[in-house]
Motif scaffolding. Structure first.
Motif, PDB file in Angstrom:
ATOM      1  N   GLY A 158       3.217   0.293  -7.483  1.00  0.00           N
ATOM      2  CA  GLY A 158       2.898   1.495  -6.724  1.00  0.00           C
ATOM      3  C   GLY A 158       4.150   2.147  -6.184  1.00  0.00           C
ATOM      4  O   GLY A 158       5.149   1.477  -5.923  1.00  0.00           O
ATOM      5  N   MET A 159       4.104   3.462  -5.996  1.00  0.00           N
ATOM      6  CA  MET A 159       5.275   4.214  -5.572  1.00  0.00           C
ATOM      7  C   MET A 159       4.831   5.410  -4.735  1.00  0.00           C
ATOM      8  O   MET A 159       3.815   6.023  -5.031  1.00  0.00           O
ATOM      9  N   SER A 160       5.595   5.730  -3.707  1.00  0.00           N
ATOM     10  CA  SER A 160       5.366   6.943  -2.919  1.00  0.00           C
ATOM     11  C   SER A 160       6.694   7.627  -2.669  1.00  0.00           C
ATOM     12  O   SER A 160       7.726   6.971  -2.542  1.00  0.00           O
ATOM     13  N   GLU A 161       6.654   8.945  -2.562  1.00  0.00           N
ATOM     14  CA  GLU A 161       7.827   9.668  -2.098  1.00  0.00           C
ATOM     15  C   GLU A 161       7.799   9.721  -0.568  1.00  0.00           C
ATOM     16  O   GLU A 161       6.806   9.346   0.069  1.00  0.00           O
ATOM     17  N   TYR A 162       8.890  10.175   0.006  1.00  0.00           N
ATOM     18  CA  TYR A 162       9.020  10.129   1.464  1.00  0.00           C
ATOM     19  C   TYR A 162       7.887  10.862   2.176  1.00  0.00           C
ATOM     20  O   TYR A 162       7.346  10.375   3.171  1.00  0.00           O
ATOM     21  N   LYS A 163       7.476  12.011   1.650  1.00  0.00           N
ATOM     22  CA  LYS A 163       6.446  12.803   2.335  1.00  0.00           C
ATOM     23  C   LYS A 163       5.060  12.201   2.203  1.00  0.00           C
ATOM     24  O   LYS A 163       4.152  12.565   2.953  1.00  0.00           O
ATOM     25  N   ARG A 164       4.863  11.320   1.243  1.00  0.00           N
ATOM     26  CA  ARG A 164       3.552  10.688   1.028  1.00  0.00           C
ATOM     27  C   ARG A 164       2.445  11.739   0.951  1.00  0.00           C
ATOM     28  O   ARG A 164       1.389  11.586   1.576  1.00  0.00           O
ATOM     29  N   ASP A 165       2.691  12.788   0.189  1.00  0.00           N
ATOM     30  CA  ASP A 165       1.754  13.902   0.184  1.00  0.00           C
ATOM     31  C   ASP A 165       0.946  14.017  -1.110  1.00  0.00           C
ATOM     32  O   ASP A 165       0.367  15.065  -1.389  1.00  0.00           O
ATOM     33  N   GLY A 166       0.891  12.958  -1.909  1.00  0.00           N
ATOM     34  CA  GLY A 166       0.048  12.974  -3.099  1.00  0.00           C
ATOM     35  C   GLY A 166      -1.422  12.898  -2.751  1.00  0.00           C
ATOM     36  O   GLY A 166      -1.806  12.533  -1.637  1.00  0.00           O
ATOM     37  N   GLU A 167      -2.282  13.223  -3.715  1.00  0.00           N
ATOM     38  CA  GLU A 167      -3.724  13.256  -3.431  1.00  0.00           C
ATOM     39  C   GLU A 167      -4.352  11.879  -3.363  1.00  0.00           C
ATOM     40  O   GLU A 167      -5.420  11.707  -2.769  1.00  0.00           O
ATOM     41  N   ASN A 168      -3.706  10.857  -3.954  1.00  0.00           N
ATOM     42  CA  ASN A 168      -4.283   9.517  -3.991  1.00  0.00           C
ATOM     43  C   ASN A 168      -3.501   8.530  -3.133  1.00  0.00           C
ATOM     44  O   ASN A 168      -2.299   8.688  -2.912  1.00  0.00           O
ATOM     45  N   MET A 224       0.838  -1.188   0.000  1.00  0.00           N
ATOM     46  CA  MET A 224       0.000   0.000   0.000  1.00  0.00           C
ATOM     47  C   MET A 224       0.881   1.249   0.000  1.00  0.00           C
ATOM     48  O   MET A 224       1.866   1.331   0.742  1.00  0.00           O
ATOM     49  N   CYS A 225       0.550   2.209  -0.847  1.00  0.00           N
ATOM     50  CA  CYS A 225       1.348   3.431  -1.015  1.00  0.00           C
ATOM     51  C   CYS A 225       0.510   4.655  -0.662  1.00  0.00           C
ATOM     52  O   CYS A 225      -0.220   5.183  -1.510  1.00  0.00           O
ATOM     53  N   PRO A 226       0.578   5.145   0.578  1.00  0.00           N
ATOM     54  CA  PRO A 226      -0.156   6.358   0.929  1.00  0.00           C
ATOM     55  C   PRO A 226       0.366   7.552   0.138  1.00  0.00           C
ATOM     56  O   PRO A 226       1.577   7.697  -0.062  1.00  0.00           O
ATOM     57  N   GLY A 227      -0.526   8.410  -0.317  1.00  0.00           N
ATOM     58  CA  GLY A 227      -0.115   9.607  -1.030  1.00  0.00           C
ATOM     59  C   GLY A 227       0.785   9.316  -2.212  1.00  0.00           C
ATOM     60  O   GLY A 227       1.659  10.112  -2.539  1.00  0.00           O
ATOM     61  N   GLY A 228       0.556   8.182  -2.884  1.00  0.00           N
ATOM     62  CA  GLY A 228       1.464   7.739  -3.930  1.00  0.00           C
ATOM     63  C   GLY A 228       0.862   7.741  -5.315  1.00  0.00           C
ATOM     64  O   GLY A 228      -0.199   8.321  -5.563  1.00  0.00           O
ATOM     65  N   THR A 229       1.553   7.082  -6.230  1.00  0.00           N
ATOM     66  CA  THR A 229       1.122   6.991  -7.622  1.00  0.00           C
ATOM     67  C   THR A 229       1.209   5.550  -8.089  1.00  0.00           C
ATOM     68  O   THR A 229       1.978   4.747  -7.558  1.00  0.00           O
ATOM     69  N   VAL A 230       0.404   5.247  -9.112  1.00  0.00           N
ATOM     70  CA  VAL A 230       0.489   3.960  -9.797  1.00  0.00           C
ATOM     71  C   VAL A 230       1.408   4.158 -10.997  1.00  0.00           C
ATOM     72  O   VAL A 230       1.230   5.108 -11.766  1.00  0.00           O
ATOM     73  N   VAL A 231       2.394   3.275 -11.158  1.00  0.00           N
ATOM     74  CA  VAL A 231       3.421   3.517 -12.172  1.00  0.00           C
ATOM     75  C   VAL A 231       3.508   2.384 -13.187  1.00  0.00           C
ATOM     76  O   VAL A 231       3.285   1.214 -12.855  1.00  0.00           O
ATOM     77  N   PRO A 232       3.846   2.717 -14.451  1.00  0.00           N
ATOM     78  CA  PRO A 232       4.152   1.692 -15.445  1.00  0.00           C
ATOM     79  C   PRO A 232       5.439   0.981 -15.056  1.00  0.00           C
ATOM     80  O   PRO A 232       6.448   1.637 -14.797  1.00  0.00           O
ATOM     81  N   ALA A 233       5.416  -0.354 -15.000  1.00  0.00           N
ATOM     82  CA  ALA A 233       6.559  -1.103 -14.476  1.00  0.00           C
ATOM     83  C   ALA A 233       6.989  -2.233 -15.400  1.00  0.00           C
ATOM     84  O   ALA A 233       7.546  -3.238 -14.946  1.00  0.00           O
TER      85      ALA A 233
END
Length: 533
Positions: free
Chosen positions: A355-365, A335-344
């Protein structure tokens, strides 16, 4: 690490969100009935959030105390196990006596390969790392170019390259294994630039943005210790004589080798086939397939925290859900809080998501894999039946989406068994865009049926999980390796002595932490049995 120092480890110390860390230390002292004057050092080592009752959410800590003595006697007063005495030592290794006869070669530079290389190099063992992809700097450029609509590089992508598949993920450092080496792994990550809280959170994560810097630092550390790291170096073949590894082929060129740690990751399908052609014993392994499910992060926060959602002391909501029927299971994963779904994708003509998240997990989804376990009943018999099932699904997705775009459906349409992508409040984050796809044309009915059951059941646990405008993006197929490369108690292949299958690709790990630990186990065994050259 505090070598030779006795510590008290106190579990289940509870504070309210917003209370300072020192409050947990003071509560631990009170539990022990020890005056503050005896405290020499005290800190919170782990913290988790208990949100089971939204009206009474609490933080649950593990506190470490060093006193002026008497730690063992104090721990004995708590037979319930909430307090224990421990003596910490650094990772110690008693070197073996047999000569290696050459460098240890490591194929793959993900977590397993990295930590094996680092430990061996730290003890003066000559190490040569082979990585088919590029260094992380080059890899980021290749991946971002693909996500922008450019060509896929089959050798340098989300799956292949420095850091392994975990480099483009949430960077979770959680695991179900209970091994003292986990603490060592966390300490090494922190020493190479991971956030300091990595050592304290019960569910630590680094984030893809910070993890890239950590990976680069580990590489440079290995080189400073005398290790060699070669990029764009693909393991093409192995030579086995009388059941013993005696050489390998790299980029078409032969190379003497008697000790090879095979840490190639779960997507090295060509390597798996090469090993089988050379008589290396392997077996099919169950795994899981499904799709990424994407919600607004605020929905997840509200579903988990209720009226407390948005409180500054609370992290972005995170979940792990499962439902089992006999031997079958549907569950959420990665599970990726505040993350994105990525082509892999890692091969041309195939679609894969992650799935991918940055450290801040501040994305809208928020997104997570919603997957169903599969085994021989789904893909048939044979060592590579599961791997071929993966490939079939990924190729079918490419055909259904007309390229590398994701197979998409809104949850409302999916639950009604319809092909539809009627977008509402959730804006899909998949960089290459989505195409409406009938998931019943992508997956067998058993899998889509379990996915539908899971969505409905999970909505009872997190209200809004089954929202009609949540978005599914598929396929999710690389949950774990579809094969296991057999090894004995000495970590070596029984059909090719000196070949050490290791990490997630070999079927002995499931994520960054467990892969790193497995790499350390293999390296430690080599160190304890060989003296060097």
């Amino acid at each position: 690490m505090l070598g030779g120092i006795f510590l008290l480890i106190i579990n289940r110390i509870v504070t309210k969100p917003g209370e300072p860390e020192e409050a947990a230390v003071q509560k631990a002292l009170k539990k022990l009935r020890v005056p503050p004057s005896r405290l020499r050092e005290g800190y919170v080592s782990k913290t988790s959030l208990d949100a089971r009752r939204q009206e009474e959410m609490k933080l649950v800590h593990t506190v470490v105390l060093r006193l002026d003595g008497g730690e063992a006697e104090i721990a004995a007063r708590f037979p319930d196990g909430t307090v224990r005495c421990a003596e910490e030592y650094p990772l110690s290794i008693r070197r073996g006596t047999e000569k290696l006869g050459g460098p240890v070669v490591i194929a793959g530079f993900g977590p397993a390969g990295m930590f094996a290389a680092d430990l061996l190099a730290a003890h003066g063992v000559p190490v040569v790392v082979l990585e088919r992809g590029g260094p992380v700097e080059e890899r980021v450029r290749a991946v971002e170019g693909f996500w922008a609509g450019g060509d896929l590089d089959p050798a340098c992508n989300v799956q292949f390259g420095e850091g392994g598949a975990g480099t483009f993920s949430d960077g979770k450092l959680t695991t179900r294994i209970n091994d003292p080496l986990c603490a060592y792994v966390l300490e090494q990550f922190a020493a190479h630039g991971a956030p300091a809280e990595t050592l304290k959170k019960a569910r630590p994560h680094i984030g893809t943005d910070r993890l890239r810097e950590v990976v680069r630092s580990i590489r440079e550390g290995i080189r400073k210790k005398g290790g060699e790291v070669r990029f764009h170096a693909r393991l093409d073949g192995i030579s086995v004589k009388n059941g013993r590894l005696c050489g390998i082929t790299v980029n078409g060129e032969p190379m003497p080798c008697s000790h090879l740690i095979l840490a190639v990751g779960h997507s090295a399908r060509d390597t798996f086939r090469m090993l089988a052609q050379n008589g290396v014993l392997m077996a099919a392994k169950p795994f899981s397939v499904g799709a990424r499910i994407e919600h607004r992060q605020e929905w997840i926060d509200r579903g988990l925290y209720g009226k407390m959602a948005g409180h500054p002391a609370l992290p972005p909501g995170e979940y792990q859900l499962s439902h089992r029927v006999g031997e079958e299971a549907v569950y959420t994963f990665c599970m990726c809080p505040g993350g994105t779904v990525v082509p892999a994708a890692s091969a041309e003509g195939q679609v894969v998501t992650n799935g991918m998240s940055e450290y801040k997990r501040d994305g809208e989804n928020a997104n997570a894999a919603l997957v169903v376990s599969v085994g021989p009943a789904d893909f048939g018999d044979g060592v590579f039946a599961g791997m071929e099932f993966q490939q079939e699904l990924e190729s079918r997705a490419f055909a259904l989406s007309g390229g590398y775009r994701g197979c998409g459906a809104t949850v409302g349409d999916f639950l009604e068994g319809k092909k539809g992508l009627h977008l509402g409040r959730v804006r899909p984050s998949y960089a290459l865009g989505l195409v409406p796809v009938d998931f019943d044309a992508l997956y067998p009915s058993r899998i889509t049926g379990m996915m539908r059951d899971g969505i409905r059941l999970f909505d009872r646990k997190i209200r809004g999980f089954a929202s009609a405008d949540a978005v599914l993006t598929g396929p999710e197929t690389r949950t774990s390796s579809p094969v296991r490369i057999c090894r004995g108690e000495d970590f070596s292949s029984p059909s090719a002595r000196g070949l050490y299958p290791c990490g997630e690709g070999a079927g002995y790990a499931g994520g960054i932490m467990s892969a790193a630990v497995d790499g350390l186990r293999v390296a430690r065994w080599i160190l304890e049995n060989y003296a060097g050259n």
